[in-house]
Design an enzyme around this catalytic site. Structure first.
Site, PDB file in Angstrom:
ATOM      1  N   ASP A  72       0.835  -1.198   0.000  1.00 34.08           N
ATOM      2  CA  ASP A  72       0.000   0.000   0.000  1.00 34.08           C
ATOM      3  C   ASP A  72       0.879   1.261   0.000  1.00 34.08           C
ATOM      4  O   ASP A  72       2.087   1.204   0.287  1.00 34.08           O
ATOM      5  CB  ASP A  72      -0.884  -0.049   1.257  1.00 34.08           C
ATOM      6  CG  ASP A  72      -2.151   0.779   1.125  1.00 34.08           C
ATOM      7  OD1 ASP A  72      -2.271   1.547   0.156  1.00 34.08           O
ATOM      8  OD2 ASP A  72      -3.021   0.665   2.011  1.00 34.08           O
ATOM      9  N   ASP A  94     -10.672   2.397  -3.329  1.00 32.97           N
ATOM     10  CA  ASP A  94     -11.209   2.244  -1.974  1.00 32.97           C
ATOM     11  C   ASP A  94     -12.726   2.343  -1.981  1.00 32.97           C
ATOM     12  O   ASP A  94     -13.373   2.101  -0.968  1.00 32.97           O
ATOM     13  CB  ASP A  94     -10.638   3.333  -1.050  1.00 32.97           C
ATOM     14  CG  ASP A  94      -9.323   2.886  -0.443  1.00 32.97           C
ATOM     15  OD1 ASP A  94      -8.985   1.697  -0.565  1.00 32.97           O
ATOM     16  OD2 ASP A  94      -8.631   3.722   0.173  1.00 32.97           O
TER      17      ASP A  94
HETATM   18  C1  DGJ Z   1      -5.780   2.068   1.947  1.00 32.05           C
HETATM   19  C2  DGJ Z   1      -6.168   0.857   1.154  1.00 32.05           C
HETATM   20  O1  DGJ Z   1      -6.657   1.227  -0.082  1.00 32.05           O
HETATM   21  C3  DGJ Z   1      -7.186   0.070   1.961  1.00 32.05           C
HETATM   22  O2  DGJ Z   1      -7.642  -1.021   1.220  1.00 32.05           O
HETATM   23  C4  DGJ Z   1      -6.547  -0.373   3.248  1.00 32.05           C
HETATM   24  O3  DGJ Z   1      -5.523  -1.268   2.979  1.00 32.05           O
HETATM   25  C5  DGJ Z   1      -6.033   0.842   4.021  1.00 32.05           C
HETATM   26  N1  DGJ Z   1      -5.203   1.675   3.185  1.00 32.05           N
HETATM   27  C6  DGJ Z   1      -5.269   0.420   5.235  1.00 32.05           C
HETATM   28  O4  DGJ Z   1      -4.681   1.476   5.864  1.00 32.05           O
END
Ligand code: DGJ
Length: 728
Positions: free
Chosen positions: A477, A547
Site C-alpha cells: 500500500d 477504496d
Molecule cells: C488504503 C487501502 O486502499 C485500503 O484497502 C486499506 O488497505 C487501508 N489503506 C489500510 O490502511
C-alpha cells in the site's frame, strides 16, 4: 522482421498487423521527421507524405530555418530553435544556455526488445517484435539521443523510449525528457482522458480536441487518483466498434504529462512522458538518462480494438511469471471487516467462515505491527504486535494453512509515522525541506526511498517478516502523495531528480522483493487506485482498483479501468453493506456480480452475514472458478455503460476460442419500460450455435450479435444476472 529502412527514400518503416509507422530523415541535415502512423499501407514509396514545401531550400542555406523547424512533424522535438510546440527534450548548459535540436547519426534494427535499466517495460523476444534504435545528436551540446521503437508482430502496438547520453566535456542539465511525440494532421479528433479523485478513479472523459494544449497530468509524485498516464485521440464519429483511435499510455508510476496540442496549422502534437514540472536531471560527461516507456496503440476498429490491444499486450508482455496466466485466488480481506480492531481469534473466526465456504486466502490488512490500533503511529516499525497476535504471523499463518487456506499480508513500506521508532532514530529518512516541518497526511511522512540506506532499512525488516511465516501474497500500500520533495543526500543541482529517483527506488524495492520471493502474489495499492498504472503492473499482476467498494460506483470505476487494463489486473471485492464509502444498500448477489470479472474477493465481516448470504458464497466462487478465466484471459466487450445510459450496465467476455461468452448484466435503476432491453452482443462466432444459460435458447452467434439478446424483465434497483452462452 517487421522494421525496414529504405535507403533510397531515407525512410524507416515499422509494421504491425494492422498499422504502419513511418519515419523520414528530412533534409540533408537528417531531422528525424514523423511521416505517417495509421492503417497498414503496403507501398514502399511514401515519402510524398512528408509534404515539405518543394521550393524550400536546403535547411543549411535557407534564410527561413525557423519556419522549417516550426512546422516539421518531428519524432523527438527539442526547443529554443523555432519549434514552439511542446518539446520532448529540453537541455540547459553549465552556462545556462537553453537550446537543442536533433539530427540523425546512425541506426540499428534488431529482433526483440532490450529491457530498460531500472525501469519497468513491456517484454518481447525475437519472435514477438523488432526494435529500431535511431541514434541522433545535437553536436553543439555533445548530446547523443537513442530513440527506441519496438513494433510488435502480432499486436498493433509500438513501444517507444529515449536514452539521452552526454558525450561532451561539460555537465548538462535535462529540464524535460519525455518518452514519445506523435505529430499528426487533425482528423476531426476527440480526446479521451481518464480523470477522477480518491474513491472515484478513472472516469472516462471525452471531448472535442480544441486549440492549444489539453490532456492529463500528475505532479502528485504518483500516477494519481486524479489522472491516468493515458490519452486517446479518436475520430469524432468513432465509437466502440468503428473509427480510428491513437492511444498513448506511459509505463510509469510518478509525475507525468500526457498532452495533445492543436497548433496554428491545425496539426496535432501529442506527447507523453515524465512531467517537466519539478524535473531536472544533471548529466555529467559520459552519463545517460533513460526515459520510461510509452506504449502507442493504433486501432482502426474503434475503442474496442484499442482496448483489446492494450489487454493482450499487458497480459502477454508486461505481467510477469508465474502469475501471467495463473488463476488468481479468491480472498477475504479483513480491512472493512475490522479496520484496526481485531485479534487472533477474530481473524481465525473470519478464516473459519471463509474456509467453510471455499474462499482460498485470508489477507491480513493494516494494524498487525508496532502498536498500530489507530492510523497515527508505527509505520516504519515492521514488527508484529504480539499482543494482538500471540505466536506472531507464523502461528496465524499455520492455523490458516491448516484450514486449507493461503495467508496474505498488508504492508506500507514507503511511509513512516512521526510516532514510530524508525522516525525517532532517523528523522532524516523522511522527505523534508530543511527549515520546514514536513506536511503530514494521515499522520504519516514519505520516506526518502531514493536513498539506498533507507530502502535497505525498510527492506531488511520486510524480508524478515515475509520469511517468518508462510506468506503467499502481499498487498503493498502507499497512502499519501509526495510533498516536501527534498533529500538530504542530493546536491543542490540534483534536487530536481528526486521525484524520479523516488519512483526508481520503489521499482528497485519491488524488483528485489520478487527476486527474493519469486512465487509471491503481489497486489499494489495506493489508497485504492492512486497508482494503477502499467509501471506497477510490471511488478504486481493485480492492483486494488479503488477504496470505493460500493457496487454501483464501482461500475464506472471498473469501466474506466478496463478501457486500458485487463480485467485480471483489477482487485474487486464484495464489500460491507451499507457501503462504507457512500452508505448505499445493494444486494449481496449484485455485489458478487459486479466483483466477478476482476480478482474476486470479499472485504467484510463474514461472521456477520445472514445464513442466506453465506449460502450464496459457494455459488459465487463456483462462477469465479468457472468463468474467471473467460473474464481474465478472454476478450472484453463493453456492451452497455451505466455511466452513459443511467439505467443498466453490461460487460461481455468471450473466450479466445469463442466457445464461451459470459455476460455480466447489472440492472441499476428501474424505469418504466414497455419493451425489454435488447442487447446486441459482439465478439461471437457468427456461424457457431450458442445455448443461453438463462433461457436455454440455442441461436447462432449472428443472431445473438446482430439480432441481439433480449434481457429478462427486471424490477427493483440494483439487481443483475450472469448469462452464459456456451457453444453447442
Ligand atoms: C488504503 C487501502 O486502499 C485500503 O484497502 C486499506 O488497505 C487501508 N489503506 C489500510 O490502511
Amino acid at each position: 522482421m517487421n522494421i525496414f529502412f529504405n535507403e533510397q527514400e531515407r525512410v524507416f518503416r515499422l509494421d504491425t498487423p494492422g498499422s504502419t509507422y513511418l519515419i523520414a530523415l528530412a533534409d540533408q541535415a537528417g531531422f528525424p521527421a514523423h511521416m505517417y502512423y495509421g492503417r497498414r499501407i503496403p507501398d514502399d514509396n511514401m515519402r510524398y507524405l512528408l509534404r515539405l514545401n518543394p521550393n524550400m531550400p536546403a535547411f543549411a542555406d535557407s534564410g527561413d530555418q525557423l519556419a522549417y523547424l516550426g512546422e516539421l512533424p518531428t519524432e523527438y522535438p527539442g526547443h529554443g530553435l523555432g519549434d514552439y510546440r511542446e518539446s520532448c527534450l529540453r537541455v540547459e548548459t553549465a552556462q545556462g544556455y537553453r537550446a537543442c535540436n536533433l539530427t540523425y547519426r546512425s541506426h540499428e534494427i534488431y529482433g526483440g526488445k532490450p529491457g530498460l535499466e531500472g525501469l519497468p517495460a513491456t517484454r518481447g523476444g525475437e519472435e514477438d517484435c523488432a526494435t529500431l534504435e535511431l541514434v541522433c545528436a545535437d553536436e553543439a551540446l555533445g548530446l547523443e539521443v537513442h530513440l527506441y521503437y519496438t513494433a510488435f508482430e502480432k499486436l498493433d502496438a509500438v513501444c517507444r523510449s529515449a536514452k539521452i547520453v552526454n558525450r561532451g566535456g561539460e555537465a548538462l542539465k535535462l529540464t524535460a525528457a519525455l518518452s514519445a511525440c506523435l505529430d499528426m494532421d487533425n482528423k476531426d479528433f476527440d480526446i479521451i482522458t481518464l480523470h477522477g479523485s480518491w474513491a472515484y478513479e478513472r472516469m472516462i472523459q471525452r471531448r472535442k480536441l480544441g486549440w492549444g494544449k489539453q490532456g492529463a497530468s500528475s505532479t502528485w509524485g504518483i500516477s494519481s487518483h486524479q489522472m491516468q498516464p493515458f490519452l486517446a485521440l479518436l475520430e469524432h464519429d468513432a465509437n466502440q466498434e468503428r473509427g480510428q483511435v491513437y492511444a498513448m499510455n506511459l509505463v510509469y508510476s510518478g509525475n507525468f504529462l500526457a498532452q495533445a496540442e492543436m497548433t496554428q496549422q491545425e496539426n496535432v502534437r501529442a506527447v507523453i512522458g515524465i512531467h517537466p514540472e519539478g524535473f531536472g536531471w544533471k548529466l555529467n560527461p559520459g552519463e545517460a538518462f533513460q526515459t520510461p516507456e510509452a506504449v502507442l496503440v493504433y486501432s482502426s476498429h474503434g475503442l474496442e480494438g484499442m482496448t483489446h490491444t492494450f489487454h493482450d499486450l499487458y497480459r502477454k508482455h508486461l505481467i510477469r511469471e508465474p502469475w501471467r496466466n495463473k488463476p488468481r485466488p479468491s480472498l477475504v480481506n479483513n480491512w472493512e471487516a475490522t479496520y484496526f480492531n481485531f485479534d487472533k481469534e477474530k481473524l481465525l473466526d473470519i478464516a473459519r467462515t471463509a474456509a467453510g465456504r471455499g474462499i482460498e486466502m485470508l489477507v491480513l490488512d493494516d494494524g498487525w505491527f508496532g502498536c498500530r490500533d489507530t492510523d497515527d503511529n508505527s509505520l516504519g516499525d515492521w514488527v508484529v504486535n504480539e499482543k494482538k497476535l500471540p505466536g506472531g504471523l507464523r502461528y496465524l499463518a499455520e492455523q490458516i494453512n491448516a484450514m486449507g487456506m493461503k495467508f496474505g499480508l498488508w504492508v506500507e513500506p514507503e511511509m513512516v509515522c512521526p510516532n514510530s521508532n524508525l522516525y525517532r532514530a532517523h528523522p532524516d529518512y523522511a522527505l523534508q525541506v530543511p527549515g520546514r516541518k514536513p506536511m503530514e497526511a494521515r499522520h504519516q511522512l514519505v520516506l526518502d526511498i531514493s536513498r539506498p540506506e533507507v530502502r535497505e532499512c525498510v527492506y531488511t525488516q520486510l524480508k524478515a517478516v515475509l520469511s517468518s511465516a508462510n506468506i503467499e501474497y502481499v498487498k503493498w500500500d502507499m497512502n499519501r502523495t509526495l510533498t516536501d520533495v527534498a533529500s538530504f543526500c542530493l546536491e543542490a543541482d540534483r534536487q530536481g531528480e528526486l521525484f524520479h529517483r523516488y519512483v526508481l527506488g520503489v521499482y528497485e524495492m519491488q524488483e528485489r522483493l520478487l527476486a527474493d520471493f519469486p512465487n509471491l502474489l503481489l497486489e499494489n495499492c495506493c489508497s485504492g487506485g492512486g497508482r494503477f498504472d502499467p509501471g506497477m503492473l510490471y511488478y504486481s499482476p493485480q492492483i486494488w482498483t479503488s477504496d470505493n467498494t460500493d457496487a454501483i460506483d464501482r461500475l464506472r470505476i471498473q469501466e474506466g479501468t478496463a478501457l486500458i487494463y485487463p480485467l485480471s489486473t483489477m482487485g474487486a471485492h464484495v464489500a460491507a453493506c451499507p457501503s462504507h464509502t457512500n452508505g448505499r444498500v445493494t444486494p449481496f448477489e449484485t455485489r458478487g456480480l459486479v466483483s466477478l470479472p476482476g480478482c474476486f474477493g470479499y472485504e467484510l465481516d463474514l461472521t456477520q452475514l445472514t445464513e442466506e448470504e453465506l449460502a450464496m458464497i459457494p455459488g459465487q466462487l463456483e462462477n469465479y472458478k468457472k468463468y474467471g478465466s473467460v473474464f481474465h484471459d478472454g476478450d472484453y466487450y463493453r456492451i452497455a455503460s451505466y455511466g452513459e445510459n443511467q439505467e443498466y450496465d453490461a460487460v461481455l467476455a468471450v473466450s479466445k476460442d469463442k466457445k464461451t461468452a459470459v455476460l455480466d448484466y447489472i440492472h441499476v435503476m428501474s424505469r418504466q419500460r414497455r419493451r425489454t432491453v435488447l442487447l446486441p452482443l459482439r465478439g461471437l462466432d457468427g456461424e457457431t450455435l450458442y445455448r443461453s444459460s438463462e433461457t436455454g435458447e440455442i441461436r447462432s452467434g449472428a443472431a445473438w450479435m446482430y439480432g441481439g439478446m433480449v434481457m429478462p424483465r427486471m424490477t427493483g434497483d440494483f439487481t443483475g444476472k450472469l448469462i452464459v452462452l456456451e457453444a453447442v
